[in-house]
Design an enzyme around this catalytic site. Structure first.
Site, PDB file in Angstrom:
ATOM      1  N   HIS A  47       3.484  -7.894  -9.197  1.00 16.16           N
ATOM      2  CA  HIS A  47       2.880  -6.830 -10.020  1.00 16.16           C
ATOM      3  C   HIS A  47       2.281  -5.806  -9.069  1.00 16.16           C
ATOM      4  CE1 HIS A  47       2.527  -8.898 -14.057  1.00 16.16           C
ATOM      5  NE2 HIS A  47       3.019  -9.834 -13.263  1.00 16.16           N
ATOM      6  N   TYR A 213       8.976 -11.666 -16.357  1.00 22.39           N
ATOM      7  CA  TYR A 213       9.125 -10.208 -16.367  1.00 22.39           C
ATOM      8  C   TYR A 213      10.372  -9.758 -15.624  1.00 22.39           C
ATOM      9  CZ  TYR A 213       6.303 -10.576 -11.935  1.00 22.39           C
ATOM     10  OH  TYR A 213       5.786 -10.900 -10.701  1.00 22.39           O
TER      11      TYR A 213
HETATM   12  C1  FAD Z   1       2.847 -17.446  -6.706  1.00 21.39           C
HETATM   13  C2  FAD Z   1       2.150 -16.214  -6.199  1.00 21.39           C
HETATM   14  C3  FAD Z   1       2.271 -15.021  -6.904  1.00 21.39           C
HETATM   15  C4  FAD Z   1       1.601 -13.864  -6.465  1.00 21.39           C
HETATM   16  N1  FAD Z   1       1.730 -12.703  -7.188  1.00 21.39           N
HETATM   17  C5  FAD Z   1       1.069 -11.597  -6.777  1.00 21.39           C
HETATM   18  C6  FAD Z   1       1.178 -10.359  -7.514  1.00 21.39           C
HETATM   19  O1  FAD Z   1       1.901 -10.257  -8.522  1.00 21.39           O
HETATM   20  N2  FAD Z   1       0.467  -9.269  -7.064  1.00 21.39           N
HETATM   21  C7  FAD Z   1      -0.324  -9.346  -5.956  1.00 21.39           C
HETATM   22  O2  FAD Z   1      -0.953  -8.331  -5.594  1.00 21.39           O
HETATM   23  N3  FAD Z   1      -0.434 -10.497  -5.230  1.00 21.39           N
HETATM   24  C8  FAD Z   1       0.237 -11.610  -5.609  1.00 21.39           C
HETATM   25  N4  FAD Z   1       0.133 -12.760  -4.885  1.00 21.39           N
HETATM   26  C9  FAD Z   1      -0.734 -12.781  -3.690  1.00 21.39           C
HETATM   27  C10 FAD Z   1      -0.057 -12.196  -2.471  1.00 21.39           C
HETATM   28  O3  FAD Z   1       1.206 -12.791  -2.256  1.00 21.39           O
HETATM   29  C11 FAD Z   1      -0.913 -12.342  -1.211  1.00 21.39           C
HETATM   30  O4  FAD Z   1      -2.267 -12.153  -1.507  1.00 21.39           O
HETATM   31  C12 FAD Z   1      -0.468 -11.306  -0.177  1.00 21.39           C
HETATM   32  O5  FAD Z   1       0.844 -11.595   0.256  1.00 21.39           O
HETATM   33  C13 FAD Z   1      -1.413 -11.243   1.013  1.00 21.39           C
HETATM   34  O6  FAD Z   1      -0.948 -10.267   1.904  1.00 21.39           O
HETATM   35  P1  FAD Z   1      -1.334 -10.310   3.445  1.00 21.39           P
HETATM   36  O7  FAD Z   1      -0.655  -9.156   4.067  1.00 21.39           O
HETATM   37  O8  FAD Z   1      -2.798 -10.480   3.582  1.00 21.39           O
HETATM   38  O9  FAD Z   1      -0.706 -11.685   3.982  1.00 21.39           O
HETATM   39  P2  FAD Z   1       0.804 -12.170   4.014  1.00 21.39           P
HETATM   40  O10 FAD Z   1       1.616 -11.510   2.973  1.00 21.39           O
HETATM   41  O11 FAD Z   1       0.754 -13.665   4.012  1.00 21.39           O
HETATM   42  O12 FAD Z   1       1.334 -11.667   5.430  1.00 21.39           O
HETATM   43  C14 FAD Z   1       0.922 -12.273   6.633  1.00 21.39           C
HETATM   44  C15 FAD Z   1       1.964 -11.980   7.700  1.00 21.39           C
HETATM   45  O13 FAD Z   1       1.458 -12.450   8.953  1.00 21.39           O
HETATM   46  C16 FAD Z   1       2.472 -13.172   9.629  1.00 21.39           C
HETATM   47  N5  FAD Z   1       1.777 -14.130  10.514  1.00 21.39           N
HETATM   48  C17 FAD Z   1       1.072 -15.214  10.154  1.00 21.39           C
HETATM   49  N6  FAD Z   1       0.580 -15.847  11.249  1.00 21.39           N
HETATM   50  C18 FAD Z   1       0.983 -15.123  12.320  1.00 21.39           C
HETATM   51  C19 FAD Z   1       0.787 -15.280  13.722  1.00 21.39           C
HETATM   52  N7  FAD Z   1       0.066 -16.289  14.247  1.00 21.39           N
HETATM   53  N8  FAD Z   1       1.339 -14.345  14.559  1.00 21.39           N
HETATM   54  C20 FAD Z   1       2.072 -13.304  14.051  1.00 21.39           C
HETATM   55  N9  FAD Z   1       2.298 -13.122  12.716  1.00 21.39           N
HETATM   56  C21 FAD Z   1       1.739 -14.028  11.870  1.00 21.39           C
HETATM   57  C22 FAD Z   1       3.261 -13.822   8.514  1.00 21.39           C
HETATM   58  O14 FAD Z   1       4.560 -14.194   8.942  1.00 21.39           O
HETATM   59  C23 FAD Z   1       3.285 -12.721   7.471  1.00 21.39           C
HETATM   60  O15 FAD Z   1       4.349 -11.821   7.639  1.00 21.39           O
HETATM   61  C24 FAD Z   1       0.808 -13.917  -5.290  1.00 21.39           C
HETATM   62  C25 FAD Z   1       0.721 -15.109  -4.548  1.00 21.39           C
HETATM   63  C26 FAD Z   1       1.382 -16.241  -4.997  1.00 21.39           C
HETATM   64  C27 FAD Z   1       1.265 -17.524  -4.203  1.00 21.39           C
END
Ligand code: FAD
Length: 376
Positions: A47, A213
């Site tokens: 979403h 959806y």
């Molecule tokens: C079932 C489910 C449904 C969801 N639906 C939604 C939704 O509809 N809308 C919404 O807004 N959110 C949703 N979320 C939440 C969302 O997926 C996360 O909150 C979001 O991806 C967080 O983003 P981020 O960039 O903080 O971390 P991440 O997306 O986890 O990105 C972290 C990145 O860091 C990299 N990384 C990790 N460790 C290292 C390392 N040591 N060295 C180098 N790289 C590293 C990883 O490979 C990754 O690419 C959902 C989550 C789940 C589980």
């Protein structure tokens, strides 16, 4: 901050990519280190609410995504067995007027690609898993699993729920399995044989829920994502799962739900993880955003949205203030109250179940909100 400042972003997920794109536009020297060798099209929808679209607007990515994404007319909550409508939130044009941007649902990869397109080619170093961070005076030394090293003036930990940078900020704080798993499936809607599915619906059951959806304007593909009680013993971030498991978890649900589950050719299963709340998001020249500092239950569909808003506000603070410590403090003051509220309501799993005014979530504008006012 001085525009020549070298900023290393750890993680090219939705939060890290947004931070990189934004800071690069502002003239900072940005380098992103991502552990994955490439970014794959994993089977997940997402979403993208109006508050997130405003961040994309600033990056000139809103239009493209709006053309690809599905624009639901409503978000509908229904009772798991009878199908009784518990609440229907108008979206579409009404939502756009009310919250200042569209609300779309889209393939997660398409959202990611739209942001990555705004990051200059060559900025992201793939296959670089951060293993150690050391602050030496004014410089941060980064070490990677492949034996390579790098240096930066400021490091943004956007490395998700199992963040290595978080360890350097607050010490050991491992992610926790919450006891719930999410099943996911995406497949061509033609498989439904003409059955009409009500778009963007959350079916609320006693022991779990399911959202169904479309993820493209064309409605070619349908997506389901659940939350159900489960166990997780694997080290993997997801695994394939038997269809019978999903069918059993949602036995007794409305026939429309069961048909969507039974028609899926393949289901995957994901552990739902979070972290214990932390109240320090930075240390020295290190700062965290997104799941790295506030991984939460996904029950408001807002985790990625919060990560992207964090990226926007952090970038604005770094632009506005000369000193990194002052910028990090302003960032945390600006973001923590909102994120804490979203985290709490996500954990309750109550959002939009019954008549709710979500203006505080969707109406928020990370691009223009006054910094430091705790306004949301
Ligand atoms: C079932 C489910 C449904 C969801 N639906 C939604 C939704 O509809 N809308 C919404 O807004 N959110 C949703 N979320 C939440 C969302 O997926 C996360 O909150 C979001 O991806 C967080 O983003 P981020 O960039 O903080 O971390 P991440 O997306 O986890 O990105 C972290 C990145 O860091 C990299 N990384 C990790 N460790 C290292 C390392 N040591 N060295 C180098 N790289 C590293 C990883 O490979 C990754 O690419 C959902 C989550 C789940 C589980």
């Amino acid at each position: 901050m001085r525009r020549g400042t070298r900023i290393a972003v750890i993680g090219a997920g939705l939060g890290g990519a947004t931070a990189a794109a934004w800071l690069q536009r502002e003239g900072f020297a940005v380098r992103v280190y991502e552990q994955a060798r490439s970014l794959e099209r994993i089977g997940a929808g997402i979403h993208v609410s109006a508050n997130v679209m405003k961040v994309l607007r600033h990056l000139d990515a809103e239009h493209r995504l709006s053309q690809i994404g599905n624009h639901p007319d409503t978000f509908t909550s229904r009772k798991w067995d009878s199908g009784e409508v518990l609440f229907e939130l108008p979206l579409g044009e009404t939502g756009k007027q009310r919250y200042g941007a569209s609300y779309i649902t889209v393939h997660r990869h398409d959202l990611h690609a739209a942001i990555l397109e705004k990051v200059a080619p060559g900025t992201i170093a793939f296959g670089r898993q951060l293993t150690a961070v050391q602050q030496n005076g004014d410089v941060v030394q980064l070490s990677f699993a492949d034996g390579s090293e790098a240096a930066a003036d400021v490091v943004i930990g956007a490395d998700g729920v199992n963040s290595k940078v978080r360890e350097a900020v607050v010490g050991p704080s491992p992610s926790r399995f919450t006891g719930a798993v999410a099943h996911r499936a995406i497949y061509p809607s033609t498989r439904l044989g003409g059955m009409q599915v009500r778009n963007c619906t959350k079916w609320w059951g006693p022991n779990g829920h399911i959202l169904i959806y479309y993820i493209e304007q064309s409605r070619n593909d349908i997506y389901l994502v659940t939350s159900a009680k489960g166990e997780w013993h694997s080290q993997a971030s997801w695994e394939l799962c038997r269809r019978e498991e999903v069918i059993n978890a949602f036995a007794g649900f409305h026939p429309e739900v069961r048909t969507v589950i039974e028609t899926a050719p393949q289901h995957s299963k994901w552990p739902i993880l979070d972290i214990a709340p932390i109240d320090t998001w930075s240390r020295g020249r290190l700062v965290l955003l997104g799941d790295a500092c506030h991984a939460m239950m996904p029950y408001m569909a807002s985790g990625a949205g919060m990560a992207m808003e964090d990226a926007a506000v952090l970038a604005r603070c770094l632009v506005q203030l000369a000193d990194h410590a002052a910028a990090f403090a302003l960032y945390q003051t600006s973001r923590m109250p909102r994120v804490s509220k979203v985290r709490r309501i996500s954990a309750e799993n109550s959002f939009l179940r019954s008549p709710t005014d979500p203006t505080w979530v969707f109406g928020y504008d990370a691009v223009n909100v006054p910094l430091g006012t705790q306004q949301y």
